[in-house]
Design a protein around this motif. Structure first.
Motif, PDB file in Angstrom:
ATOM      1  N   THR A 128     -17.882 -34.741  11.733  1.00 55.65           N
ATOM      2  CA  THR A 128     -17.963 -33.653  12.709  1.00 55.65           C
ATOM      3  C   THR A 128     -16.969 -32.522  12.384  1.00 55.65           C
ATOM      4  OG1 THR A 128     -18.474 -35.382  14.304  1.00 55.65           O
ATOM      5  CG2 THR A 128     -18.041 -33.185  15.189  1.00 55.65           C
ATOM      6  N   GLU A 129     -15.719 -32.917  11.995  1.00 50.23           N
ATOM      7  CA  GLU A 129     -14.675 -31.936  11.695  1.00 50.23           C
ATOM      8  C   GLU A 129     -15.137 -30.914  10.652  1.00 50.23           C
ATOM      9  OE1 GLU A 129     -11.547 -30.924  12.646  1.00 50.23           O
ATOM     10  OE2 GLU A 129     -12.234 -32.036  14.419  1.00 50.23           O
ATOM     11  N   ILE A 130     -15.790 -31.455   9.593  1.00 48.93           N
ATOM     12  CA  ILE A 130     -16.211 -30.603   8.480  1.00 48.93           C
ATOM     13  C   ILE A 130     -17.211 -29.549   8.923  1.00 48.93           C
ATOM     14  CG2 ILE A 130     -17.440 -30.623   6.254  1.00 48.93           C
ATOM     15  CD1 ILE A 130     -16.229 -33.412   5.791  1.00 48.93           C
ATOM     16  N   PHE A 131     -18.062 -29.933   9.875  1.00 50.36           N
ATOM     17  CA  PHE A 131     -19.152 -29.033  10.273  1.00 50.36           C
ATOM     18  C   PHE A 131     -18.868 -28.270  11.569  1.00 50.36           C
ATOM     19  CE2 PHE A 131     -21.181 -31.948   7.352  1.00 50.36           C
ATOM     20  CZ  PHE A 131     -21.956 -31.089   6.586  1.00 50.36           C
ATOM     21  N   LYS A 132     -17.627 -28.380  12.023  1.00 49.56           N
ATOM     22  CA  LYS A 132     -17.247 -27.760  13.292  1.00 49.56           C
ATOM     23  C   LYS A 132     -17.605 -26.273  13.326  1.00 49.56           C
ATOM     24  CE  LYS A 132     -13.254 -28.449  16.142  1.00 49.56           C
ATOM     25  NZ  LYS A 132     -11.846 -28.847  16.028  1.00 49.56           N
ATOM     26  N   ASN A 133     -17.347 -25.603  12.213  1.00 45.73           N
ATOM     27  CA  ASN A 133     -17.595 -24.160  12.191  1.00 45.73           C
ATOM     28  C   ASN A 133     -18.790 -23.795  11.309  1.00 45.73           C
ATOM     29  OD1 ASN A 133     -15.291 -23.621  13.842  1.00 45.73           O
ATOM     30  ND2 ASN A 133     -14.035 -24.129  12.049  1.00 45.73           N
ATOM     31  N   VAL A 148     -38.553 -41.264  14.534  1.00 44.83           N
ATOM     32  CA  VAL A 148     -39.314 -42.207  15.353  1.00 44.83           C
ATOM     33  C   VAL A 148     -38.383 -43.188  16.067  1.00 44.83           C
ATOM     34  CG1 VAL A 148     -40.972 -44.116  15.283  1.00 44.83           C
ATOM     35  CG2 VAL A 148     -41.407 -42.032  13.964  1.00 44.83           C
ATOM     36  N   ILE A 149     -37.395 -43.709  15.339  1.00 44.48           N
ATOM     37  CA  ILE A 149     -36.570 -44.766  15.915  1.00 44.48           C
ATOM     38  C   ILE A 149     -35.472 -44.217  16.834  1.00 44.48           C
ATOM     39  CG2 ILE A 149     -34.910 -46.611  15.326  1.00 44.48           C
ATOM     40  CD1 ILE A 149     -36.795 -47.172  12.885  1.00 44.48           C
ATOM     41  N   ALA A 150     -34.864 -43.088  16.426  1.00 41.08           N
ATOM     42  CA  ALA A 150     -33.743 -42.592  17.237  1.00 41.08           C
ATOM     43  C   ALA A 150     -34.071 -41.288  17.962  1.00 41.08           C
ATOM     44  CB  ALA A 150     -32.526 -42.392  16.343  1.00 41.08           C
ATOM     45  N   GLY A 151     -35.171 -40.658  17.607  1.00 44.92           N
ATOM     46  CA  GLY A 151     -35.550 -39.412  18.261  1.00 44.92           C
ATOM     47  C   GLY A 151     -34.587 -38.265  17.991  1.00 44.92           C
ATOM     48  N   VAL A 152     -33.983 -38.234  16.795  1.00 45.15           N
ATOM     49  CA  VAL A 152     -33.047 -37.155  16.486  1.00 45.15           C
ATOM     50  C   VAL A 152     -33.783 -35.955  15.905  1.00 45.15           C
ATOM     51  CG1 VAL A 152     -31.048 -38.605  16.097  1.00 45.15           C
ATOM     52  CG2 VAL A 152     -32.581 -38.112  14.194  1.00 45.15           C
ATOM     53  N   GLY A 153     -33.152 -34.801  16.015  1.00 47.65           N
ATOM     54  CA  GLY A 153     -33.754 -33.604  15.466  1.00 47.65           C
ATOM     55  C   GLY A 153     -33.183 -33.245  14.102  1.00 47.65           C
ATOM     56  N   GLY A 154     -31.830 -33.121  14.021  1.00 47.22           N
ATOM     57  CA  GLY A 154     -31.212 -32.591  12.807  1.00 47.22           C
ATOM     58  C   GLY A 154     -30.843 -33.661  11.804  1.00 47.22           C
ATOM     59  N   ILE A 155     -31.600 -33.718  10.683  1.00 44.17           N
ATOM     60  CA  ILE A 155     -31.250 -34.643   9.601  1.00 44.17           C
ATOM     61  C   ILE A 155     -31.406 -33.894   8.278  1.00 44.17           C
ATOM     62  CG2 ILE A 155     -33.564 -35.686   9.863  1.00 44.17           C
ATOM     63  CD1 ILE A 155     -32.335 -38.213   8.486  1.00 44.17           C
ATOM     64  N   PHE A 156     -30.365 -33.974   7.438  1.00 45.67           N
ATOM     65  CA  PHE A 156     -30.358 -33.263   6.148  1.00 45.67           C
ATOM     66  C   PHE A 156     -29.933 -34.204   5.037  1.00 45.67           C
ATOM     67  CE2 PHE A 156     -28.902 -30.528   9.604  1.00 45.67           C
ATOM     68  CZ  PHE A 156     -29.810 -29.474   9.546  1.00 45.67           C
ATOM     69  N   HIS A 157     -30.342 -33.880   3.798  1.00 51.17           N
ATOM     70  CA  HIS A 157     -29.821 -34.638   2.660  1.00 51.17           C
ATOM     71  C   HIS A 157     -29.326 -33.650   1.607  1.00 51.17           C
ATOM     72  CE1 HIS A 157     -33.563 -33.896   0.392  1.00 51.17           C
ATOM     73  NE2 HIS A 157     -34.195 -34.158   1.519  1.00 51.17           N
ATOM     74  N   THR A 158     -28.406 -34.104   0.784  1.00 49.66           N
ATOM     75  CA  THR A 158     -27.735 -33.168  -0.119  1.00 49.66           C
ATOM     76  C   THR A 158     -28.661 -32.629  -1.205  1.00 49.66           C
ATOM     77  OG1 THR A 158     -26.834 -35.147  -1.172  1.00 49.66           O
ATOM     78  CG2 THR A 158     -25.339 -33.885   0.225  1.00 49.66           C
ATOM     79  N   ASP A 159     -29.781 -33.303  -1.467  1.00 52.37           N
ATOM     80  CA  ASP A 159     -30.727 -32.776  -2.446  1.00 52.37           C
ATOM     81  C   ASP A 159     -31.321 -31.441  -2.003  1.00 52.37           C
ATOM     82  OD1 ASP A 159     -30.303 -34.843  -4.099  1.00 52.37           O
ATOM     83  OD2 ASP A 159     -32.298 -35.756  -3.931  1.00 52.37           O
ATOM     84  N   GLU A 160     -31.336 -31.188  -0.709  1.00 50.19           N
ATOM     85  CA  GLU A 160     -31.952 -29.951  -0.219  1.00 50.19           C
ATOM     86  C   GLU A 160     -30.886 -28.915   0.182  1.00 50.19           C
ATOM     87  OE1 GLU A 160     -34.183 -30.749   3.367  1.00 50.19           O
ATOM     88  OE2 GLU A 160     -32.546 -31.908   4.251  1.00 50.19           O
ATOM     89  N   LEU A 161     -29.629 -29.282   0.008  1.00 51.76           N
ATOM     90  CA  LEU A 161     -28.553 -28.377   0.441  1.00 51.76           C
ATOM     91  C   LEU A 161     -27.924 -27.703  -0.778  1.00 51.76           C
ATOM     92  CD1 LEU A 161     -26.972 -30.662   3.188  1.00 51.76           C
ATOM     93  CD2 LEU A 161     -28.581 -28.757   3.490  1.00 51.76           C
ATOM     94  N   PRO A 162     -27.334 -26.541  -0.631  1.00 53.16           N
ATOM     95  CA  PRO A 162     -27.144 -25.761   0.598  1.00 53.16           C
ATOM     96  C   PRO A 162     -28.427 -25.061   1.054  1.00 53.16           C
ATOM     97  CG  PRO A 162     -26.209 -24.621  -1.289  1.00 53.16           C
ATOM     98  CD  PRO A 162     -26.676 -25.943  -1.794  1.00 53.16           C
ATOM     99  N   LYS A 163     -28.613 -25.079   2.347  1.00 52.52           N
ATOM    100  CA  LYS A 163     -29.767 -24.457   2.981  1.00 52.52           C
ATOM    101  C   LYS A 163     -29.564 -24.569   4.485  1.00 52.52           C
ATOM    102  CE  LYS A 163     -34.772 -24.395   2.253  1.00 52.52           C
ATOM    103  NZ  LYS A 163     -35.927 -25.250   1.971  1.00 52.52           N
ATOM    104  N   TYR A 164     -30.465 -23.987   5.250  1.00 52.74           N
ATOM    105  CA  TYR A 164     -30.451 -24.068   6.727  1.00 52.74           C
ATOM    106  C   TYR A 164     -29.092 -23.666   7.312  1.00 52.74           C
ATOM    107  CZ  TYR A 164     -34.219 -27.266   5.335  1.00 52.74           C
ATOM    108  OH  TYR A 164     -35.303 -27.834   4.746  1.00 52.74           O
ATOM    109  N   GLY A 165     -28.383 -22.737   6.673  1.00 55.22           N
ATOM    110  CA  GLY A 165     -27.100 -22.295   7.216  1.00 55.22           C
ATOM    111  C   GLY A 165     -25.938 -23.189   6.814  1.00 55.22           C
ATOM    112  N   ILE A 166     -26.232 -24.244   6.048  1.00 52.68           N
ATOM    113  CA  ILE A 166     -25.157 -25.102   5.534  1.00 52.68           C
ATOM    114  C   ILE A 166     -24.792 -24.560   4.143  1.00 52.68           C
ATOM    115  CG2 ILE A 166     -24.502 -27.437   4.827  1.00 52.68           C
ATOM    116  CD1 ILE A 166     -26.591 -28.439   6.903  1.00 52.68           C
ATOM    117  N   THR A 167     -23.519 -24.233   3.956  1.00 53.48           N
ATOM    118  CA  THR A 167     -23.115 -23.542   2.725  1.00 53.48           C
ATOM    119  C   THR A 167     -22.710 -24.525   1.639  1.00 53.48           C
ATOM    120  OG1 THR A 167     -20.823 -23.481   3.425  1.00 53.48           O
ATOM    121  CG2 THR A 167     -22.209 -21.622   4.092  1.00 53.48           C
TER     122      THR A 167
END
Lengths: 631, 417
Positions: free
Chosen positions: A284-289, A338-357
């Motif tokens: 969480t700390e890393i993504f705070k800002n 399906v199991i947890a009903g979460v919205g935001g999930i990312f993997h490093t193969d697709e990053l940086p993207k979606y505002g993640i630098t």
């Protein structure tokens, strides 16, 4: 990619569910109609898995129960009753449904059981108010033919359809009871199908045999196909709810590709000595800002957290495409959603993207100690959901090391599939004690056998012979919803050409539907009135399309009223003569100038005025005669 | 060849394999196939049948739960009379096995552990339609035992058909300083949709309240939302199948119980326990009492039949305000002349008997028929059995229409119909 299906050991089996068009539901006396108006009320219920003899519960059942959801059932006072509400024991099964199911069984060369039992199949997703689906095993050991060989039919069951899901909320699922209890036949094939094309052909053939009975429901949602697909070294995948026949081939193809790619990924992972680290890091700390909106919204939630897991040796593979447009990462996020009903999930193969630098990713990788070859998955949401989601991803990533996990998947409209739930354990079934066993008398089977409908190919030949339809029209008519009506009209109105009746039912109707007319408003009565008028010479065949449009607009009106409204009343010969005379008079100059060659021009004028009110041939004859008289 | 064996049956229609099940008919062999479905095969169609494997005796014994008593919780005894409040399905054979022990109950409804220390046992194993007065006595005796053994409340699991009769009988026979709560289910407990778990949770919640008396707890509405606590002498099964079949009659329920939040909302004054754990029972019952329904054209001979058979009490379920056709007056007189106590209730179920309004009622009173106010016919039957078992006839006549345990309310509430 050309795939040798024999070499990869493709095995496909079908399970086809078809609603029957019966007067009443399978276990009560309600009509079998789906409604779109407001329900009269709602009832809230809960279900709990019942214990089996060893105190264990089904794993699919358990997942549903863990969600702790309530079920809300919408009912109608006039078309649903206490039986659907699970407030009254079932009535004896509909005899009509039983007979249709037996008819289908005989059409598929099946053996019918001596004594059938109504069973309760445990289903606790709320789609059955009782917590079980009632189902009757009626026949087995049949087969159908395809161009690539026989496909054995292993079983035919008569079942009650489930309640119709309306809405899924956080704490409840809403169902409408209108569909619950509509009779269904469930037809299962052996895994004899060897290619995607054969799968489609088998499904089509079964569909045809169902339709020739003339007693099955038609339209969207009335037939549902489940497909079981496996390849050598892969796993059995059950694809649920393929509604469109044309999609079957694609679904099988894409599933094969998915399994092949998952196997390839497994081999690469093995080579890399890949490993799933079972530790969940709070990042969480890393993504705070972080600038990502998804992450910021997640952090605004109560107990909002960002957490990560490390997949050692997975770098590049999480982003690898396994089906057109879907990656291994998609499989991970499917599970998490399906199991947890979460919205935001990312993997490093697709990053940086979606505002993640890039900087965010670098700090993340450093924090979790991930190397070049490692992938990191992050999930942002409320903490308990995040943990559940990452546990699900860990489980799925471990399965990637083994190969293809057994799953129930749902068909997507592009022919791909997505995770739905784990493959159910063996069906938990026990007898429905409220209904006595059904003894199927040999006499009843023989009576049904003696009255079996023509097979589609027999009907096709007969339509060509008897009604002089061409191949294309005969083929369409055989499988038409209106096939019985067609024959009825042909026999009743012998002076109307069957081709005209067939094109009206098959082509004209499609045409006016495309123009936006609601052809569901049309009943047999309308067609009968139409062809009666045509047969009696009250209307011209050119008027058919306008009359049908009129009936769609005013289904309660009689044909006379429609003709009045549309200005299509057929004119008497005298009236037609009068109009033609007037037209000739009006254009006497043209006649004088062109002589008999004015015919074409005048015919155009006449038809513009008389189309639908007089037969073209009659107009033609009169015009010719009059012209000759003048000249 | 025994039930449970795996058999292979050859017929003209192919080979069937499965577990042999008990037969429904001597001409039919029933098996459960591997796919889970049962199928019946006519014996005349069988060419050969062989046992592939002997069936293993299924073991239903589960290891004990060894649950420690929680000193902070009250103790509730659940006594089962045969209605299956909890049961297990053997999916192998499809058989349903009722569960009676405390462990079984807790396995089926683990939430009970958060509410109370649970003791449980089966005291009878009958279908409630086969209930008899002698079983009421047995239940009363078992209740006494449990209270003496330290139970803070009693739950009786009972079939719903005659539950209100038993509730009435216990109301008169048992004087205990703890709550006695009857509970049942309208959907059997082998189904995921059973109302049994929520009813049972609600009943245990009621049984640990600081109250006394005999009650019935069942679903309050068709949905799984809340249960009602009904007074045992004012409740009746009013629907053959719905979950909310039980209604308080001529009164409103005592309380509303939310089995999810575990909240109890009292709707009426209730008798508080004095925490003495006192318990006394009086199981004297006169069984020669009949309940006769009045209908147009009925033959009064039926009354003479009972009198001649030695019956000493008759409850009439009359029409309207408590009427009976004048052509059976002679028969009624015959009963009363033979010292039979004849009392009147109404088949309208709702409302009070008043035999002063029409001459028919006045005539019946003159004959000696006693009106039973707003008492339910079934409750009047049980009460008359109790009174005749303990008092002489003149006292019985004086007590039958006086409230003893809440069975009669002299005020007719507007909001209960």
């Amino acid at each position: 990619m050309e795939i040798d299906y024999e070499k990869i050991g493709l095995k496909v089996g079908l399970e086809i569910h078809q609603q029957l068009n019966t007067k009443r539901k399978l276990f009560c006396h309600c009509p079998t109609i789906i409604r779109d108006d407001e329900p009269d009320g709602e009832i809230v219920r809960v279900l709990r898995p019942s214990l089996s003899e060893m105190g264990e519960v089904d794993r699919a059942a358990l997942i549903e129960a863990r969600k702790g959801k309530k079920f809300i059932y919408q009912y109608y006072n006039d078309t649903t009753c206490l039986v659907e509400l699970d407030e009254e024991p079932p009535h004896l099964p509909s005899e009509e449904a039983l007979k249709i199911a037996l008819e289908v069984a005989l059409l598929m060369n099946m053996n019918i059981v001596d004594v059938a039992y109504v069973m309760r199949k445990i289903v606790i997703d709320g789609s059955n108010t009782s917590g079980f689906q009632r189902t009757i095993f009626l026949a087995r050991d049949g087969y159908i033919e395809t161009s690539e060989g026989k496909v054995r039919i292993t079983s035919l069951c008569l079942e009650e359809d489930a309640a119709r899901k309306i809405e899924e909320r956080d704490d409840a699922v809403v169902y409408n009871l209108d569909r619950l209890g509509i009779p269904l036949v469930e037809i299962s094939t052996a895994p004899d199908i060897k290619t995607p094309k054969m799968a489609k052909e088998a499904a089509k053939r079964i569909g045809e045999l169902l339709r020739v009975t003339g007693k099955v429901k038609r339209g969207l949602g009335t037939i549902r196909q489940d497909i079981n697909i496996s390849i050598k070294d892969g796993a059995r995948i059950e694809v649920k709810g393929v509604q469109d026949l044309d999609l079957i081939e694609k679904v099988v193809e894409n599933e094969v590709i998915r399994q092949l790619n998952l196997l390839k990924i497994r081999d690469e992972l093995k080579e890399r000595n890949a490993e799933v680290v079972e530790k969940i890091y709070d990042v969480t700390e890393i993504f705070k800002n972080c600038k990502s909106k998804i992450i910021q919204n997640a952090l605004k939630k109560k107990n909002g957290k960002v957490k990560a897991i490390v997949l050692k040796g997975f770098a590049g593979l999480v982003g690898r495409e396994i089906q057109p447009g879907r990656r291994l990462g998609t499989e991970f996020s499917d599970r998490a959603k399906v199991i947890a009903g979460v919205g935001g999930i990312f993997h490093t193969d697709e990053l940086p993207k979606y505002g993640i630098t890039e900087e965010d990713v670098k700090r993340l990788k450093e924090f979790v100690n991930a190397g070049e070859l490692d992938a990191v998955i992050i999930v942002a949401d409320e903490e308990s959901k995040v943990d559940k989601a990452l546990e699900a991803v860990i489980e799925r990533a471990k399965e990637a090391l083994v190969g293809v996990p057994e799953e129930t998947r749902k068909a997507l409209s592009d022919g791909n599939t997505a995770y739905l739930r784990p493959l159910p354990g063996a069906a938990r079934m026990y007898p429905e004690t409220d209904i006595p066993p059904i003894i199927i008398k040999e006499g009843m089977i023989e009576e049904i056998r003696a009255n079996l409908p023509e097979l589609p190919e027999e009907k096709f030949e007969r339509f060509k012979r008897e009604y002089r339809l061409n191949d294309e029209l005969a083929k369409k008519m055989v499988l038409s919803y209106y096939v019985d009506l067609f024959e009825y009209l042909c026999n009743k109105f012998k002076n109307v050409k069957p081709v005209l009746i067939a094109t009206t039912l098959e082509n004209t109707l499609k045409e006016i539907r495309r123009e936006g007319y609601d052809i569901n408003k049309l009943e047999n009565r309308h067609f009968e009135e139409l062809f009666k008028a045509l047969s009696n010479g009250e209307i011209a065949k050119e008027a058919i399309i306008e009359v049908l449009k009129g009936f769609c607009e005013y289904p309660d009106k009689s044909i006379d009223e429609i003709l009045e409204i549309k200005g299509l009343k057929r004119l008497s010969k005298e009236e037609v003569e009068k109009i033609i005379e007037d037209i000739i008079k009006e254009h006497l100059d043209v006649v004088k100038e062109k002589g008999l060659k004015a015919y074409g021009f005048l015919m155009g004028r006449c038809m513009a005025k008389l189309r639908g009110k007089a037969d073209g041939k009659l107009v033609n004859d009169i015009l010719k005669k009059k012209l000759e008289e003048i000249i | 060849m025994d039930v449970g064996d795996i058999v292979k049956i050859e017929t003209d229609k192919g080979i069937f394999e499965g577990i042999l099940l008990p037969s429904i008919d001597e001409n039919i062999i029933t098996i459960k196939m591997k796919n889970g479905y049962n199928v019946g095969i006519l014996k005349e169609n069988i060419k050969n049948i062989e046992v592939i494997a002997k069936g293993e005796k299924p073991k239903y014994e589960l290891p004990p739960l060894n649950i420690k008593k929680n000193e902070n919780l009250k103790t509730v005894s659940i006594l089962s009379t045969g209605g299956t409040v909890a049961s297990k399905v053997d999916y192998k054979t499809g058989a349903v096995h009722p569960s009676f022990t405390a462990d079984d109950l807790i396995r089926a409804v683990p939430e009970l552990l958060d509410i109370a220390n649970i003791k449980g046992r089966a005291i009878l194993n009958i279908l409630s339609e086969n209930m008899k007065p002698e079983y009421w006595k047995k239940i009363a005796e078992e209740i006494k035992k449990e209270v003496k053994d330290g139970a803070d409340g009693i739950v009786i699991a009972h079939g719903t058909d005659t539950m209100s009769y038993t509730a009435a009988a216990l109301s008169f026979m048992v004087k205990a300083d703890v709550p006695i709560v009857l509970v049942g289910a309208q959907r059997s407990s082998d189904r995921p949709s059973s109302d049994a778990p929520l009813n049972l949770i609600s009943a245990v919640l009621a049984a640990k309240e600081n109250i006394k008396g005999v009650y019935v707890v069942m679903h309050g509405e068709s949905g799984d939302t809340f249960c009602y606590l009904h007074k045992g002498v004012k409740v009746r099964k009013c629907h053959s199948s719905r979950r909310d079949a039980f209604k308080s009659i001529n009164t409103i329920p005592i309380a509303k119980i939310n089995p999810f939040t575990k909240e109890i909302t009292y709707l009426q004054e209730v008798e508080k326990s004095e925490n003495t754990k006192n318990v006394e029972i009086n199981t004297n019952l006169e069984e020669k009492v009949a309940l006769i329904k009045i209908y147009p054209g009925m033959d009064g001979e039926i009354i003479r039949f009972y009198v001649d058979k030695g019956y000493i009490g008759i409850v009439l379920e009359g029409t309207g305000l408590g009427h009976a056709p004048d052509y059976i007056f002679d028969d009624i007189k015959y009963a009363i002349d033979n010292d039979v106590v004849v009392v009147m209730t109404t088949q309208t179920i709702n409302g009070r008997v008043n035999m002063n309004v029409y001459s028919n009622g006045r005539e019946l009173q003159k004959l000696g028929v006693i009106g039973c106010e707003d008492m339910l016919p079934e409750v009047a039957l049980v009460k008359l059995m109790y009174l005749l078992g303990n008092y002489d006839v003149e006292d019985v006549k004086g007590l039958i229409n006086k409230n003893l345990v809440g069975e009669i309310e002299y005020r007719s509430r507007f909001d209960c119909y």
